[in-house]
Write an enzyme that holds these catalytic residues in place. Structure first.
Site, PDB file in Angstrom:
ATOM      1  N   LYS A 283       1.052  -1.138  -0.023  1.00 35.98           N
ATOM      2  CA  LYS A 283      -0.082   0.182  -0.101  1.00 35.98           C
ATOM      3  C   LYS A 283       0.873   1.196   0.066  1.00 35.98           C
ATOM      4  O   LYS A 283       1.920   1.197   0.495  1.00 35.98           O
ATOM      5  CB  LYS A 283      -0.845  -0.039   1.269  1.00 35.98           C
ATOM      6  N   ARG A 357     -10.506 -11.367   1.506  1.00 36.26           N
ATOM      7  CA  ARG A 357     -11.262 -12.528   0.760  1.00 36.26           C
ATOM      8  C   ARG A 357     -10.543 -13.917   0.821  1.00 36.26           C
ATOM      9  O   ARG A 357     -11.178 -14.882   0.949  1.00 36.26           O
ATOM     10  CB  ARG A 357     -11.666 -12.087  -0.569  1.00 36.26           C
TER      11      ARG A 357
HETATM   12  N1  BES Z   1      -8.241  -3.805   4.057  1.00 32.32           N
HETATM   13  C1  BES Z   1      -8.354  -3.464   2.910  1.00 32.32           C
HETATM   14  C2  BES Z   1      -9.739  -2.779   2.476  1.00 32.32           C
HETATM   15  C3  BES Z   1      -9.677  -1.012   2.885  1.00 32.32           C
HETATM   16  C4  BES Z   1      -8.857  -0.073   2.190  1.00 32.32           C
HETATM   17  C5  BES Z   1     -10.430  -0.685   3.837  1.00 32.32           C
HETATM   18  C6  BES Z   1      -8.880   1.197   2.689  1.00 32.32           C
HETATM   19  C7  BES Z   1     -10.685   0.660   4.292  1.00 32.32           C
HETATM   20  C8  BES Z   1      -9.660   1.440   3.742  1.00 32.32           C
HETATM   21  C9  BES Z   1      -8.278  -4.630   1.821  1.00 32.32           C
HETATM   22  O1  BES Z   1      -7.677  -5.712   2.168  1.00 32.32           O
HETATM   23  C10 BES Z   1      -7.707  -4.094   0.580  1.00 32.32           C
HETATM   24  O2  BES Z   1      -6.525  -3.808   0.421  1.00 32.32           O
HETATM   25  N2  BES Z   1      -8.497  -4.059  -0.456  1.00 32.32           N
HETATM   26  C11 BES Z   1      -8.024  -3.546  -1.835  1.00 32.32           C
HETATM   27  C12 BES Z   1      -8.499  -4.773  -2.636  1.00 32.32           C
HETATM   28  C13 BES Z   1      -8.097  -4.129  -3.937  1.00 32.32           C
HETATM   29  C14 BES Z   1      -6.640  -4.714  -4.246  1.00 32.32           C
HETATM   30  C15 BES Z   1      -8.832  -5.208  -5.181  1.00 32.32           C
HETATM   31  C16 BES Z   1      -8.501  -2.163  -2.011  1.00 32.32           C
HETATM   32  O3  BES Z   1      -9.446  -1.948  -1.784  1.00 32.32           O
HETATM   33  O4  BES Z   1      -7.825  -1.471  -2.431  1.00 32.32           O
HETATM   34 MN    MN Z   2      -5.569  -5.459   1.753  1.00 31.00          MN
END
Ligand code: BES
Ligand code: MN
Ligand code: ZN
Length: 499
Positions: A283, A357
């Site tokens: 991230k 997931r």
């Molecule tokens: N935990 C995150 C989702 C999230 C991101 C919640 C920011 C709250 C704030 C999750 O594991 C994630 O990183 N999801 C990705 C999915 C994508 C790679 C398809 C996302 O939402 O960017």
């Molecule tokens: Mn994630």
């Protein structure tokens, strides 16, 4: 804080503040009217002089009461137009009231707000809401503040009395107070776990907290599956996420038996990512600290089981929390890696940041062994859900209309709303993989939905609903902190199931 229910007219206690409502056009609810008379029209004179707008949540403090009055002050709380107070504005008034009461410095609050008319809602609901909102307003996270003066100073307010004019309110108010406090205590646990940083709140720590919880009641049992257990079960998706971290994964299993032995359990599943750095699909740095909140769904499951214990709910419940970190270690998942889930479905991991997931799918397969009445999962699953719905409702998706409607209704009742998104078959196309049975991402469109579509493949054997709480589980910015959502919604759902 301590609470009590009293009936009859509002009494003045030494050092107390009275919390009384007022409507537009100087109309007064019964308790306020009685006080106005007792104080020789002081309140109506003030309202006449200042002519305040009386919008819901407006506070008009009366800091000087006549000689001989034992109460320190009155906080007049705006309630809008008489006869039109909505649930939303009632909550707004309570939120403003507890803030003002906390700040005013009195030790005792005597609050008559739950006695006002709120649509069709009864005394039990009004008192439940009041207790939840007051406790929420008093919550502080101080575990990690060891020095510094103001940070640690608790408010002077020690007790609140909810006051009702009629004796008939007593039983319902008592029930509402018990429910509200149990829910609030569960929410406090959730906020404490969630606000605790990732270096302290690890998967092992979460598992220990679950074991501690289980010691509170004979009806609750905790079982912690370690990585060897998961290996034996074939949980290749879950384990692939924890490989990149030095913290071992735990699958927390909590079994609560409050109902009859033959009654099928409701299974509650919560995402327990104690820190989500994204893995190799790392991230960005900005706000990455907030990814300590990626275990809010899991904490919610612990909170809900605590509530079930405190209220001795006559239900059978199972809580399942897959807990792990998602870090870019040398052994971490790589984009393109293919893993085999417990269900036997192979998954191409195109983005290691779509890890929620992966841990949930194996947990959903594990849930099958309980022959559940229904399964509800709670997960901070997608940023896309925040894009789609903002931070007001949680996203709701599921394979059963009745279950989804029940959850929507509970959310309305609890003031913790959800909004349903479709998971039509057509969306499944987006999860096609050239090399495995399914890909773990579905492209840029409809990300909250494709995440749920992924999960739905592992939830075919039972009624299932999914709450994406990415936008609701914590507040970002200045008052950053866990909200404990969707515990109010889910607790209401459980209470409704008891009826
Ligand atoms: N935990 C995150 C989702 C999230 C991101 C919640 C920011 C709250 C704030 C999750 O594991 C994630 O990183 N999801 C990705 C999915 C994508 C790679 C398809 C996302 O939402 O960017
Ligand atoms: Mn994630
Ligand atoms: Zn995550």
């Amino acid at each position: 804080m301590d609470y009590a229910i009293k009936t009859g007219s509002v009494e003045h206690h030494p050092g107390s503040c009275l919390i009384l409502g007022f409507y537009q056009k100087r109309k007064l609810p019964a308790a306020t009217l009685a006080q106005d008379e007792a104080l020789d029209g002081l309140i109506s004179r003030l309202l006449k002089r200042d002519d305040p707008a009386a919008k819901a949540g407006d506070i008009l403090p009366v800091n000087h009461l006549p000689h001989g009055s034992k109460a320190e002050r009155i906080l007049l709380v705006g309630l809008g137009k008489e006869g039109e107070l909505s649930a939303k504005d009632y909550r707004k008034a309570l939120t403003a009231a507890i803030k003002a009461a906390k700040d005013c410095g009195s030790e005792l609050a005597v609050c008559a707000l739950p006695d006002v008319t709120v649509g069709e809602y009864g005394v039990e609901w009004k008192t439940r809401q009041a207790a939840m909102i007051f406790e929420d307003g008093l919550y502080r996270f101080t575990q990690c503040k060891k020095s510094g003066e103001d940070n640690n100073k608790p408010p002077k307010l020690k007790k609140t009395v909810f006051q009702f004019q009629s004796d008939e309110a007593e039983t319902e108010a008592g029930n509402g107070l018990n429910q509200g406090l149990a829910i609030a205590h569960g929410m406090e646990l959730v906020k404490d776990l969630a606000n605790l940083p990732g270096n302290l709140c690890t998967p092992t720590y979460l598992a220990e907290q679950a074991e501690k919880l289980a010691k509170q009641s004979k009806k609750l049992k905790a079982k912690i599956l370690d990585e060897a257990d998961m290996e034996a079960l074939g949980m290749g998706a879950l384990l692939s996420v924890s490989k990149g971290s030095r913290q071992p994964a735990k699958l927390i299993v909590l079994e609560y038996k409050g109902g009859e032995a033959k009654q099928k359990p409701l299974v509650l599943v919560g995402k327990g990512l104690t820190f989500d750095a994204g893995g190799i699909s790392l991230k960005q740095a900005a706000n990455m600290d907030e990814m300590k909140y990626d275990m809010c769904g899991g904490a919610g499951v612990l909170g809900l089981l605590q509530i079930a214990v405190e209220l001795a709910l006559p239900l059978n419940l199972v809580g399942l929390v897959p807990a792990t970190e998602n870090l870019p270690g040398g052994n971490a998942n790589k984009p393109g890696d293919i893993v085999t889930s417990m269900a036997g479905i192979t998954i191409e991991i195109l983005n290691t940041d779509a890890e929620g997931r992966l841990i949930l799918c194996d947990t959903l397969s594990y849930a099958e062994r309980y022959n559940p009445e229904a399964v509800v999962d709670m997960a901070t699953l997608t940023g896309a859900c925040v894009v789609a719905l903002g931070r007001q409702p949680s996203g709701l998706m599921g394979n059963d209309d009745a279950l989804c409607n029940e959850l929507l209704q509970a959310g309305e009742e609890a003031g913790d709303r959800a909004w349903r998104l479709p998971i039509w078959e057509e969306y499944q196309e987006q999860l096609k993989s050239n090399f495995a049975d399914v890909a773990n991402i579905g492209g840029p469109d409809g990300g909250a939905i494709t995440a749920a579509c992924f999960l739905s493949r592992f939830a075919k054997k039972y009624h299932w609903a999914h709450l994406d709480i990415a936008g609701t589980a914590w507040k970002t910015g200045q008052d950053k902190g866990a909200t404990a959502r969707p515990v109010p919604l889910m607790a209401q759902f459980l209470l409704n199931r008891v009826k």
